[in-house]
Design a protein around this motif. Structure first.
Motif, PDB file in Angstrom:
ATOM      1  N   THR A 155      12.814  17.170  -4.862  1.00  0.00           N
ATOM      2  CA  THR A 155      11.664  16.444  -5.407  1.00  0.00           C
ATOM      3  C   THR A 155      11.765  14.937  -5.197  1.00  0.00           C
ATOM      4  O   THR A 155      10.954  14.185  -5.724  1.00  0.00           O
ATOM      5  N   SER A 156      12.738  14.492  -4.427  1.00  0.00           N
ATOM      6  CA  SER A 156      12.915  13.052  -4.232  1.00  0.00           C
ATOM      7  C   SER A 156      11.712  12.421  -3.524  1.00  0.00           C
ATOM      8  O   SER A 156      11.433  11.248  -3.708  1.00  0.00           O
ATOM      9  N   TRP A 157      10.985  13.207  -2.715  1.00  0.00           N
ATOM     10  CA  TRP A 157       9.786  12.687  -2.049  1.00  0.00           C
ATOM     11  C   TRP A 157       8.763  12.218  -3.072  1.00  0.00           C
ATOM     12  O   TRP A 157       8.062  11.237  -2.863  1.00  0.00           O
ATOM     13  N   LEU A 158       8.701  12.897  -4.210  1.00  0.00           N
ATOM     14  CA  LEU A 158       7.743  12.527  -5.243  1.00  0.00           C
ATOM     15  C   LEU A 158       8.127  11.209  -5.894  1.00  0.00           C
ATOM     16  O   LEU A 158       7.276  10.361  -6.161  1.00  0.00           O
ATOM     17  N   ALA A 159       9.407  11.011  -6.122  1.00  0.00           N
ATOM     18  CA  ALA A 159       9.876   9.752  -6.696  1.00  0.00           C
ATOM     19  C   ALA A 159       9.543   8.594  -5.761  1.00  0.00           C
ATOM     20  O   ALA A 159       9.112   7.530  -6.207  1.00  0.00           O
ATOM     21  N   ASP A 160       9.724   8.795  -4.467  1.00  0.00           N
ATOM     22  CA  ASP A 160       9.382   7.758  -3.498  1.00  0.00           C
ATOM     23  C   ASP A 160       7.887   7.455  -3.508  1.00  0.00           C
ATOM     24  O   ASP A 160       7.468   6.307  -3.437  1.00  0.00           O
ATOM     25  N   LYS A 161       7.076   8.499  -3.621  1.00  0.00           N
ATOM     26  CA  LYS A 161       5.622   8.338  -3.605  1.00  0.00           C
ATOM     27  C   LYS A 161       5.126   7.600  -4.856  1.00  0.00           C
ATOM     28  O   LYS A 161       4.193   6.811  -4.803  1.00  0.00           O
ATOM     29  N   LEU A 162       5.774   7.841  -5.987  1.00  0.00           N
ATOM     30  CA  LEU A 162       5.365   7.216  -7.245  1.00  0.00           C
ATOM     31  C   LEU A 162       5.972   5.831  -7.461  1.00  0.00           C
ATOM     32  O   LEU A 162       5.542   5.099  -8.339  1.00  0.00           O
ATOM     33  N   HIS A 163       6.968   5.471  -6.670  1.00  0.00           N
ATOM     34  CA  HIS A 163       7.695   4.221  -6.872  1.00  0.00           C
ATOM     35  C   HIS A 163       6.772   2.995  -6.937  1.00  0.00           C
ATOM     36  O   HIS A 163       6.842   2.205  -7.871  1.00  0.00           O
ATOM     37  N   ASP A 164       5.902   2.831  -5.969  1.00  0.00           N
ATOM     38  CA  ASP A 164       5.000   1.678  -5.943  1.00  0.00           C
ATOM     39  C   ASP A 164       4.038   1.684  -7.130  1.00  0.00           C
ATOM     40  O   ASP A 164       3.752   0.651  -7.718  1.00  0.00           O
ATOM     41  N   PHE A 165       3.560   2.856  -7.487  1.00  0.00           N
ATOM     42  CA  PHE A 165       2.617   2.970  -8.590  1.00  0.00           C
ATOM     43  C   PHE A 165       3.261   2.567  -9.920  1.00  0.00           C
ATOM     44  O   PHE A 165       2.679   1.831 -10.703  1.00  0.00           O
ATOM     45  N   VAL A 166       4.469   3.023 -10.153  1.00  0.00           N
ATOM     46  CA  VAL A 166       5.174   2.733 -11.406  1.00  0.00           C
ATOM     47  C   VAL A 166       5.517   1.249 -11.508  1.00  0.00           C
ATOM     48  O   VAL A 166       5.511   0.678 -12.587  1.00  0.00           O
ATOM     49  N   LYS A 167       5.780   0.597 -10.410  1.00  0.00           N
ATOM     50  CA  LYS A 167       6.158  -0.817 -10.418  1.00  0.00           C
ATOM     51  C   LYS A 167       4.964  -1.749 -10.601  1.00  0.00           C
ATOM     52  O   LYS A 167       5.088  -2.945 -10.502  1.00  0.00           O
ATOM     53  N   GLY A 168       3.773  -1.196 -10.853  1.00  0.00           N
ATOM     54  CA  GLY A 168       2.620  -2.026 -11.140  1.00  0.00           C
ATOM     55  C   GLY A 168       1.642  -2.175 -10.001  1.00  0.00           C
ATOM     56  O   GLY A 168       0.642  -2.860 -10.116  1.00  0.00           O
ATOM     57  N   SER A 169       1.906  -1.525  -8.898  1.00  0.00           N
ATOM     58  CA  SER A 169       0.993  -1.585  -7.765  1.00  0.00           C
ATOM     59  C   SER A 169      -0.308  -0.871  -8.119  1.00  0.00           C
ATOM     60  O   SER A 169      -0.312   0.098  -8.867  1.00  0.00           O
ATOM     61  N   ARG A 170      -1.389  -1.337  -7.574  1.00  0.00           N
ATOM     62  CA  ARG A 170      -2.681  -0.702  -7.824  1.00  0.00           C
ATOM     63  C   ARG A 170      -3.044   0.303  -6.731  1.00  0.00           C
ATOM     64  O   ARG A 170      -4.156   0.798  -6.701  1.00  0.00           O
ATOM     65  N   LYS A 171      -2.089   0.604  -5.840  1.00  0.00           N
ATOM     66  CA  LYS A 171      -2.349   1.598  -4.798  1.00  0.00           C
ATOM     67  C   LYS A 171      -2.518   2.965  -5.441  1.00  0.00           C
ATOM     68  O   LYS A 171      -1.748   3.335  -6.316  1.00  0.00           O
ATOM     69  N   PRO A 172      -3.518   3.734  -5.017  1.00  0.00           N
ATOM     70  CA  PRO A 172      -3.678   5.073  -5.591  1.00  0.00           C
ATOM     71  C   PRO A 172      -2.555   6.004  -5.148  1.00  0.00           C
ATOM     72  O   PRO A 172      -2.037   5.893  -4.046  1.00  0.00           O
ATOM     73  N   VAL A 173      -2.181   6.910  -6.029  1.00  0.00           N
ATOM     74  CA  VAL A 173      -1.173   7.914  -5.721  1.00  0.00           C
ATOM     75  C   VAL A 173      -1.889   9.236  -5.525  1.00  0.00           C
ATOM     76  O   VAL A 173      -2.653   9.669  -6.390  1.00  0.00           O
ATOM     77  N   THR A 174      -1.675   9.865  -4.388  1.00  0.00           N
ATOM     78  CA  THR A 174      -2.318  11.134  -4.095  1.00  0.00           C
ATOM     79  C   THR A 174      -1.284  12.237  -4.160  1.00  0.00           C
ATOM     80  O   THR A 174      -0.293  12.203  -3.442  1.00  0.00           O
ATOM     81  N   LEU A 175      -1.516  13.181  -5.035  1.00  0.00           N
ATOM     82  CA  LEU A 175      -0.645  14.346  -5.156  1.00  0.00           C
ATOM     83  C   LEU A 175      -1.468  15.589  -4.874  1.00  0.00           C
ATOM     84  O   LEU A 175      -2.575  15.722  -5.375  1.00  0.00           O
ATOM     85  N   GLU A 176      -0.925  16.470  -4.078  1.00  0.00           N
ATOM     86  CA  GLU A 176      -1.622  17.722  -3.810  1.00  0.00           C
ATOM     87  C   GLU A 176      -1.281  18.700  -4.918  1.00  0.00           C
ATOM     88  O   GLU A 176      -0.136  19.026  -5.143  1.00  0.00           O
TER      89      GLU A 176
END
Length: 77
Positions: free
Chosen positions: A45-66
């Motif tokens: 599941t490490s791919w998910l942590a990488d995908k959420l990293h920017d979002f959690v740090k305050g970035s406004r980039k949308p996170v897309t999860l299938e």
């Protein structure tokens, strides 16, 4: 049912205080694992942590999860 940390992959039981405090690795994001088949299908599941990293740090980039499916119990839930 267990909860798996997306960062390190450690599993916690439903009543574990770590679900509220966060994993020992520092992550506060968990996946709900309902059965052994789901656990095998998820694998790493490490791919998910990488995908959420920017979002959690305050970035406004949308996170897309299938998401495979979502059950709506009633309107609003």
């Amino acid at each position: 049912m267990t909860h798996r940390c997306v960062k390190c992959g450690k599993d916690y039981s439903d009543k574990s205080p770590r679900l509220l405090k966060g994993c020992s690795c520092g992550s506060k994001v968990f996946l709900l694992i309902r059965n052994a088949e789901e656990s095998k299908a998820l694998g790493d599941t490490s791919w998910l942590a990488d995908k959420l990293h920017d979002f959690v740090k305050g970035s406004r980039k949308p996170v897309t999860l299938e998401v495979e499916n979502i059950s709506m119990l009633e309107k609003g839930v």
